[in-house]
Design an enzyme around this catalytic site. Structure first.
Site, PDB file in Angstrom:
ATOM      1  N   GLU A  40       0.860  -1.188   0.000  1.00 42.23           N
ATOM      2  CA  GLU A  40       0.000   0.000   0.000  1.00 42.23           C
ATOM      3  C   GLU A  40       0.897   1.240   0.000  1.00 42.23           C
ATOM      4  O   GLU A  40       1.766   1.387   0.854  1.00 42.23           O
ATOM      5  CB  GLU A  40      -0.916  -0.027   1.226  1.00 42.23           C
ATOM      6  CG  GLU A  40      -1.894   1.124   1.230  1.00 42.23           C
ATOM      7  CD  GLU A  40      -3.117   0.876   2.129  1.00 42.23           C
ATOM      8  OE1 GLU A  40      -3.316  -0.263   2.596  1.00 42.23           O
ATOM      9  OE2 GLU A  40      -3.873   1.846   2.356  1.00 42.23           O
ATOM     10  N   ASN A 100      -2.847  -1.853   7.796  1.00 46.50           N
ATOM     11  CA  ASN A 100      -4.130  -2.457   7.429  1.00 46.50           C
ATOM     12  C   ASN A 100      -3.836  -3.952   7.311  1.00 46.50           C
ATOM     13  O   ASN A 100      -3.593  -4.473   6.232  1.00 46.50           O
ATOM     14  CB  ASN A 100      -4.641  -1.901   6.092  1.00 46.50           C
ATOM     15  CG  ASN A 100      -5.031  -0.441   6.208  1.00 46.50           C
ATOM     16  OD1 ASN A 100      -5.534  -0.003   7.246  1.00 46.50           O
ATOM     17  ND2 ASN A 100      -4.786   0.337   5.164  1.00 46.50           N
ATOM     18  N   GLU A 138     -10.210   4.324   9.629  1.00 41.90           N
ATOM     19  CA  GLU A 138     -10.415   4.037   8.213  1.00 41.90           C
ATOM     20  C   GLU A 138     -11.018   2.648   7.986  1.00 41.90           C
ATOM     21  O   GLU A 138     -10.549   1.861   7.167  1.00 41.90           O
ATOM     22  CB  GLU A 138      -9.086   4.184   7.445  1.00 41.90           C
ATOM     23  CG  GLU A 138      -8.519   5.590   7.547  1.00 41.90           C
ATOM     24  CD  GLU A 138      -7.312   5.863   6.658  1.00 41.90           C
ATOM     25  OE1 GLU A 138      -6.552   4.924   6.388  1.00 41.90           O
ATOM     26  OE2 GLU A 138      -7.143   7.028   6.248  1.00 41.90           O
ATOM     27  N   ARG A 189     -11.099  17.220  11.012  1.00 46.67           N
ATOM     28  CA  ARG A 189     -10.330  15.980  11.176  1.00 46.67           C
ATOM     29  C   ARG A 189      -9.021  16.226  11.928  1.00 46.67           C
ATOM     30  O   ARG A 189      -8.522  15.342  12.630  1.00 46.67           O
ATOM     31  CB  ARG A 189     -10.052  15.412   9.778  1.00 46.67           C
ATOM     32  CG  ARG A 189      -9.077  14.292   9.747  1.00 46.67           C
ATOM     33  CD  ARG A 189      -8.988  13.728   8.341  1.00 46.67           C
ATOM     34  NE  ARG A 189      -7.798  12.910   8.195  1.00 46.67           N
ATOM     35  CZ  ARG A 189      -7.435  12.313   7.074  1.00 46.67           C
ATOM     36  NH1 ARG A 189      -8.184  12.439   5.994  1.00 46.67           N
ATOM     37  NH2 ARG A 189      -6.346  11.579   7.017  1.00 46.67           N
ATOM     38  N   LYS A 249       1.449  10.497  13.783  1.00 51.83           N
ATOM     39  CA  LYS A 249       1.934  11.077  12.515  1.00 51.83           C
ATOM     40  C   LYS A 249       2.446  12.492  12.767  1.00 51.83           C
ATOM     41  O   LYS A 249       1.918  13.200  13.629  1.00 51.83           O
ATOM     42  CB  LYS A 249       0.817  11.098  11.469  1.00 51.83           C
ATOM     43  CG  LYS A 249       0.478   9.707  10.929  1.00 51.83           C
ATOM     44  CD  LYS A 249      -0.409   9.763   9.691  1.00 51.83           C
ATOM     45  CE  LYS A 249      -0.723   8.333   9.235  1.00 51.83           C
ATOM     46  NZ  LYS A 249      -1.478   8.246   7.974  1.00 51.83           N
ATOM     47  N   ASP A 277      -2.399  14.110   7.610  1.00 52.44           N
ATOM     48  CA  ASP A 277      -1.945  12.873   6.984  1.00 52.44           C
ATOM     49  C   ASP A 277      -0.825  13.130   5.970  1.00 52.44           C
ATOM     50  O   ASP A 277      -1.068  13.067   4.765  1.00 52.44           O
ATOM     51  CB  ASP A 277      -3.146  12.208   6.290  1.00 52.44           C
ATOM     52  CG  ASP A 277      -2.827  10.807   5.806  1.00 52.44           C
ATOM     53  OD1 ASP A 277      -1.751  10.302   6.152  1.00 52.44           O
ATOM     54  OD2 ASP A 277      -3.664  10.241   5.081  1.00 52.44           O
ATOM     55  N   GLU A 282       5.624   9.290  13.700  1.00 56.08           N
ATOM     56  CA  GLU A 282       5.577   8.506  12.463  1.00 56.08           C
ATOM     57  C   GLU A 282       5.802   9.451  11.284  1.00 56.08           C
ATOM     58  O   GLU A 282       5.030  10.387  11.065  1.00 56.08           O
ATOM     59  CB  GLU A 282       4.215   7.803  12.344  1.00 56.08           C
ATOM     60  CG  GLU A 282       4.096   6.942  11.100  1.00 56.08           C
ATOM     61  CD  GLU A 282       2.750   6.211  11.004  1.00 56.08           C
ATOM     62  OE1 GLU A 282       2.321   5.561  11.970  1.00 56.08           O
ATOM     63  OE2 GLU A 282       2.117   6.308   9.928  1.00 56.08           O
ATOM     64  N   GLU A 299       3.932   9.400  -0.530  1.00 58.36           N
ATOM     65  CA  GLU A 299       2.528   9.258  -0.934  1.00 58.36           C
ATOM     66  C   GLU A 299       1.936  10.554  -1.493  1.00 58.36           C
ATOM     67  O   GLU A 299       1.372  10.570  -2.579  1.00 58.36           O
ATOM     68  CB  GLU A 299       1.711   8.769   0.258  1.00 58.36           C
ATOM     69  CG  GLU A 299       0.225   8.678  -0.042  1.00 58.36           C
ATOM     70  CD  GLU A 299      -0.598   8.186   1.133  1.00 58.36           C
ATOM     71  OE1 GLU A 299      -0.023   7.889   2.195  1.00 58.36           O
ATOM     72  OE2 GLU A 299      -1.834   8.104   0.988  1.00 58.36           O
ATOM     73  N   GLU A 331       6.403  21.932  -3.098  1.00 60.52           N
ATOM     74  CA  GLU A 331       5.316  22.636  -2.402  1.00 60.52           C
ATOM     75  C   GLU A 331       4.826  23.820  -3.241  1.00 60.52           C
ATOM     76  O   GLU A 331       3.628  24.077  -3.337  1.00 60.52           O
ATOM     77  CB  GLU A 331       5.838  23.134  -1.050  1.00 60.52           C
ATOM     78  CG  GLU A 331       4.828  23.936  -0.247  1.00 60.52           C
ATOM     79  CD  GLU A 331       5.424  24.495   1.044  1.00 60.52           C
ATOM     80  OE1 GLU A 331       6.619  24.849   1.054  1.00 60.52           O
ATOM     81  OE2 GLU A 331       4.685  24.576   2.037  1.00 60.52           O
ATOM     82  N   TRP A 366     -13.904  12.590   4.245  1.00 59.13           N
ATOM     83  CA  TRP A 366     -12.557  12.167   4.599  1.00 59.13           C
ATOM     84  C   TRP A 366     -11.703  13.290   5.170  1.00 59.13           C
ATOM     85  O   TRP A 366     -10.576  13.068   5.584  1.00 59.13           O
ATOM     86  CB  TRP A 366     -11.852  11.586   3.372  1.00 59.13           C
ATOM     87  CG  TRP A 366     -12.371  10.241   3.037  1.00 59.13           C
ATOM     88  CD1 TRP A 366     -13.456   9.963   2.270  1.00 59.13           C
ATOM     89  CD2 TRP A 366     -11.854   8.987   3.482  1.00 59.13           C
ATOM     90  NE1 TRP A 366     -13.643   8.609   2.196  1.00 59.13           N
ATOM     91  CE2 TRP A 366     -12.664   7.982   2.933  1.00 59.13           C
ATOM     92  CE3 TRP A 366     -10.774   8.612   4.288  1.00 59.13           C
ATOM     93  CZ2 TRP A 366     -12.442   6.631   3.168  1.00 59.13           C
ATOM     94  CZ3 TRP A 366     -10.548   7.259   4.512  1.00 59.13           C
ATOM     95  CH2 TRP A 366     -11.380   6.282   3.961  1.00 59.13           C
TER      96      TRP A 366
HETATM   97  O1  GCW Z   1      -3.085   8.385   4.323  1.00 58.58           O
HETATM   98  C1  GCW Z   1      -3.554   7.163   4.559  1.00 58.58           C
HETATM   99  C2  GCW Z   1      -3.084   6.336   3.414  1.00 58.58           C
HETATM  100  C3  GCW Z   1      -3.471   4.922   3.619  1.00 58.58           C
HETATM  101  C4  GCW Z   1      -2.831   4.456   4.926  1.00 58.58           C
HETATM  102  C5  GCW Z   1      -3.324   5.361   6.044  1.00 58.58           C
HETATM  103  C6  GCW Z   1      -2.665   5.016   7.373  1.00 58.58           C
HETATM  104  C7  GCW Z   1      -2.094   2.252   5.436  1.00 58.58           C
HETATM  105  O2  GCW Z   1      -3.644   6.849   2.232  1.00 58.58           O
HETATM  106  O3  GCW Z   1      -3.014   4.176   2.545  1.00 58.58           O
HETATM  107  O4  GCW Z   1      -3.154   3.131   5.191  1.00 58.58           O
HETATM  108  O5  GCW Z   1      -3.012   6.684   5.752  1.00 58.58           O
HETATM  109  O6  GCW Z   1      -1.669   5.640   7.687  1.00 58.58           O
HETATM  110  O7  GCW Z   1      -3.150   4.155   8.070  1.00 58.58           O
END
Ligand code: GCW
Length: 728
Positions: A186, A229, A310, A360, A384, A389, A411, A417, A535, A566
C-alpha cells in the site's frame, strides 16, 4: 527496460549476498553502501590502517561487523584484513563491547557511560601498539560503529587522532512496511514486496537480508514487515513459522522484526466470539499467541496496531478505550520484552463537511489526550508528524505536547505518498526537521517534538522514531535512486535529530555518487531545494492538499479534496480560501496547543505565511506578510515552482560524464518527466483558483483552462513498476 532491470537485479542479487557487493552495476541497489574503490590519493590516507582485526567475543552481530569491515575495506582499498587473537606488532583493529575492552586494554581510558547501541571510535595505543578501536555498549553498537567507520572511509575522512563517540538519541528507530501477504504494498512505489508473494513469505529472502543491512548501516533497529491495514492471516500458526525466516534474515544485522495486527484477531481468526480487550478470554488469547511467536522468534520486537481507523475494527465496538486495547496486547508482550505501537491515526472519515466546526485535524488529540497515563509502560502511541496525513506541509501534531505520562513515537512517511510518489524529487529531511525541532512550549518550557518523542522531556522509558518506508523489489528499492536520500535521512535523524539537513545530504550524496565536487554541489543543492519547489507548484501557504484525495493521491485534484467526509482541506469558495481552525471563530483546533503556540497560530498577524491557509480562512485579496495578495502568491508560487522544477533538467545535464551513464540517464528521464508534470500542476491549480476567485493574474499568465487535472504529461515516468492509474 524491464528486462534489463530484471537482469541487473539478478546480477546484483547474486553478488550482494550478506556483505557488500564486489561489482557496481549502478542500478542503485547498493544505495549508500557502494564502497567504491578509493582514488590512489584517498587510499594513501589509510595506508597505516592495521591489517588485522581482533574480535572481543563471538556473537552473531560481532561476526557480521567483522565481515562488513573486511569486505568494505577490501572493496575500497583492495586490502585484505587478517583475523587475529593476539595483538600483532603492527597493530590491530579491535572490535568489541566496551565492557570487554576493559579487560583487553586495562590501560585505556574508556569514555563515560554511553547509551545502549552507542559506540566509540578511537585511535589508541594498546600495550604500546597502535590500534583502532571500534567499541560499542552493545554488539549492535559495534556494528553501528563499523558502519560509521566505513562511511568515513568512503567519504575519504581521515582516521588520524580518531576519537569519536556517537550514541542514539532514542531507543526506538524503526521502519514500517505496508506490505500485504499478496505481495502488494500500500503506497509502495518501488515494486512488490520483498517479503511476501502470493499469500506466503517469499522463498528467496536475499532482498530482506540486504534491506536489513541497509537499515543497520543507518542505525535502524526494528522493522514491521506488514501493512498496518493488517491481513488477518498474519497470525496464523503456519504464517508465524514462515515469518520466522524473515526474522532470521534480519538477525545478523540487529534488526528486530515486528508485525502489524488487527485488533479483531481473537474473534476473526482465533475462534472466540469476542475481541473485547477487557474480556479475560481475549487477554488469554493474546498471551498464548504471543508466547507462540516468541517460541519461534525469540527476539521478536512487538506489534503495531491500527484500530478504529479508516474502517478497521477497534475498541469502540465494545465501548472500550484505546488504552484498553493497547494494554491487553502490551501485557502479553511484556514478559518477553516486546512493545506495542498503538497508532494515533484515529479519525471519523464520515464527518459532515457541511458543519464548519468539524475538523479531522482535531481527532488525534481529542482521542488520545484524555487517555494520558492510561497506557502501560511498554505501549507507545505512534503519532503522525502532522494532525492530518503526511501532507506537503502541516504544523506539528499538538498531541506530541499533549501526553506527559505516555510513551510516544513520531511517524514520518519516507514513501512519498502525497509528495510526488518518487516521481518528483522531494527531499523530506528539511520538512521532518521543522517538525522535530518545533517547540511545543509545554508549561512555557522548551519542549521540542524530538525531545518529547525520545522520552527526554517527561522521562519516559521508551519512545522514538518510526518511518513508513515501503521499499520494494525494484533494484533501487524505492523506485528512484534520488528518493533513497529520504530513507537515509530518516535513519540519520532517528539516530541524531540534531544533524542538519545539509550534513545529511552531503553524506548521502558522497556515499551514493562519490566525491566529485560538481556532483556533490549540484545534487546537494537540488535535494535541499526540492521540498520547497514541490510545495510551490502543488500546495503553497499551508493549504493542505490539492492532490486527488479520493483517488491516487498524486495528480492535481483540488475539487476532490472538498465536500467529502474524509477531511476538510482548503474550503476554497468564490470569496476566499483556507480552513479557519482558530479558537475565536473556527474549529478550535488551535486550542490544542500550549498557550505560547496558540499565540503564534491564532492571529493573522502572527501566523506564518507558509501555514496561513491551514489555520485561517481569508479573502483572496488578503495581503500576506510578504506583501503579496493570497491569489497573486498562489499564481506566482506555481509559476516559480514549475520553472525551478524545469531547471533541474539543465542542472542535471551538466553532470553528464561526472555520474555513471546508467544513473545519469535514469535520473535525467525523471527530471524531464517532472518538469512537464510540474506544469500540469501549475496550470490545473492556477486555472482552478482563477475560476474560483475571478481575479486575474497580475502578470497575465493564467487562463481558465476548464476542469482538467489528469494525464496531461506525454512523458512516461521511468519507473520499474507502474502504479499510476490509467488516464480515463
Ligand atoms: O493516508 C492514509 C493512506 C493509507 C494508509 C493510512 C494510514 C495504510 O492513504 O493508505 O493506510 O493513511 O496511515 O493508516
Amino acid at each position: 527496460m524491464t528486462k534489463v532491470c530484471l537482469t541487473l537485479t539478478v546480477l546484483v542479487t547474486a553478488l550482494f549476498g550478506t556483505g557488500a557487493s564486489t561489482a557496481h552495476a549502478e542500478t542503485g541497489a547498493e544505495a549508500w553502501l557502494r564502497y567504491s574503490h578509493l582514488s590512489p590519493q584517498d587510499a594513501k590516507r589509510y595506508e597505516r590502517l592495521p591489517g588485522t582485526t581482533i574480535l572481543l567475543g563471538d556473537s552473531l552481530l560481532l561476526k557480521t561487523a567483522r565481515q562488513e569491515l573486511a569486505s568494505g575495506i577490501a572493496e575500497m582499498s583492495g586490502r585484505t584484513l587478517g583475523e587475529g587473537v593476539n595483538l600483532p606488532q603492527d597493530g590491530a583493529i579491535v572490535m568489541g563491547k566496551v565492557s570487554d575492552l576493559r579487560a583487553f586494554a586495562p590501560g585505556l581510558v574508556l569514555p563515560p557511560e554511553l547509551r545502549a547501541d552507542g559506540f566509540w571510535l578511537k585511535s589508541a595505543t594498546i600495550h604500546r601498539v597502535q590500534c583502532l578501536v571500534i567499541a560499542g555498549t552493545t554488539d549492535r553498537g559495534v556494528l553501528y560503529g563499523t558502519f560509521a567507520l566505513l562511511s568515513k572511509m568512503a567519504r575519504a575522512e581521515s582516521f588520524n587522532a580518531l576519537d569519536e563517540i556517537q550514541q542514539p538519541y532514542a531507543p526506538i528507530r524503526w521502519v514500517n512496511q505496508w506490505d500485504s501477504l499478496s505481495g502488494k504494498i500500500e503506497r509502495g512505489y518501488g515494486g512488490p514486496s520483498i517479503f511476501f508473494a502470493d499469500g506466503k513469505v517469499r522463498s528467496d529472502l536475499t532482498r530482506a537480508r540486504q534491506y536489513a543491512r541497509l537499515l543497520a548501516s543507518i542505525g535502524i533497529n526494528g522493522c514491521t514487515v506488514n501493512n498496518v491495514n493488517a491481513d488477518l492471516g498474519i497470525l496464523d500458526d503456519g504464517m508465524i513459522t514462515q515469518i520466522g525466516r524473515i526474522a532470521d534474515a534480519f538477525r545478523p544485522w540487529g534488526v528486530q522484526l515486528a508485525l502489524s495486527v488487527d485488533l479483531s484477531s481473537p474473534k476473526a481468526v482465533g475462534g472466540l466470539d469476542t475481541f473485547d480487550p477487557l474480556d479475560p478470554r481475549v487477554a488469554e488469547w493474546w498471551r498464548k499467541k504471543v508466547d507462540e511467536i516468541y517460541q519461534k522468534i525469540p527476539d521478536f520486537g512487538g506489534f503495531v496496531v491500527k484500530a478504529d481507523s479508516e474502517g478497521r475494527l477497534g475498541p469502540s465496538s465494545y465501548g472500550r478505550t484505546h488504552a484498553d486495547a493497547a494494554n491487553v496486547i502490551a501485557r502479553a508482550l511484556k514478559p518477553h520484552g516486546g512493545v506495542v505501537f498503538y497508532r494515533a491515526f484515529v479519525y471519523n472519515h464520515h464527518l459532515d463537511w457541511h458543519d464548519l466546526k468539524n475538523d479531522r485535524a482535531k481527532a488525534a488529540y481529542d482521542n488520545f489526550h484524555p487517555l494520558d497515563g492510561a497506557f502501560d509502560e511498554n505501549a507507545i502511541v505512534q503519532i503522525k508528524n502532522g494532525p492530518i496525513d503526511f501532507q506537503v506541509r502541516e504544523p506539528a501534531s499538538p498531541l506530541f505536547g499533549g501526553l506527559r505520562r505516555t510513551n510516544e513515537a513520531v511517524e514520518l512517511q519516507i514513501t512519498q505518498e502525497y509528495t510526488g510518489q518518487q516521481r518528483h524529487l522531494c527531499f523530506l529531511v528539511p520538512m521532518w526537521k521543522q517538525v522535530l525541532d518545533f517547540d511545543m512550549q509545554v508549561d512555557d518550557k522548551s519542549t521540542t517534538v524530538k525531545g518529547l518523542v525520545a522520552g527526554r522531556v517527561f522521562h519516559r522509558p521508551t519512545g522514538g522514531f518510526v518511518g513508513v518506508a515501503n521499499v520494494g523489489m525494484d533494484a533501487n528499492w524505492l523506485g528512484s535512486p534520488m528518493a533513497m536520500a529520504n530513507l537515509y535521512g530518516f535513519g540519520r535523524l532517528a539516530w541524531n535529530p540534531d544533524l542538519s539537513a545539509e550534513t545529511i545530504i552531503d553524506e548521502w550524496t558522497r556515499l551514493t555518487f562519490g566525491g566529485d565536487p560538481l556532483v556533490v554541489q549540484t545534487i546537494n543543492t537540488m535535494q535541499l531545494a526540492s521540498w520547497h519547489i514541490y510545495e510551490s507548484y502543488t500546495g503553497p501557504l499551508g493549504v493542505g492538499t490539492l492532490t486527488n484525495i479520493t483517488g491516487n493521491h498524486y495528480d492535481p485534484g483540488p475539487e476532490s479534496s472538498e465536500e467529502n467526509g474524509w477531511g476538510q482541506w482548503h474550503r476554497a469558495n468564490h470569496t476566499g480560501i483556507g480552513m479557519d481552525r482558530t479558537v475565536a471563530t473556527g474549529t478550535g483546533y488551535v486550542g490544542q496547543y500550549s498557550a505560547a503556540v496558540q499565540k503564534e497560530y491564532e492571529s493573522l498577524a502572527n501566523c506564518p505565511d507558509n501555514l496561513l491557509l491551514f489555520f485561517h480562512h481569508v479573502a483572496y485579496t488578503h495581503v500576506l506578510h510578504n506583501g503579496k495578495t493570497v491569489i497573486q502568491h498562489v499564481y506566482d508560487s506555481h509559476y516559480d515552482g514549475a520553472e525551478r522544477a524545469a531547471e533541474f533538467v539543465a542542472k542535471w545535464r551538466a553532470l553528464q560524464g561526472h555520474v555513471d551513464e546508467e544513473r545519469y540517464r535514469d535520473i535525467l528521464t525523471r527530471f524531464e518527466y517532472q518538469s512537464v508534470e510540474a506544469k500540469v500542476w501549475r496550470d490545473a491549480i492556477c486555472s482552478y483558483f482563477y475560476r474560483m476567485s475571478g481575479i486575474p493574474d497580475a502578470k497575465g499568465r493564467v487562463a481558465d483552462k476548464g476542469v482538467r487535472s489528469y494525464g496531461e504529461n506525454p512523458l512516461t515516468p521511468p519507473v520499474q513498476s507502474d502504479i499510476r492509474p490509467k488516464v480515463p
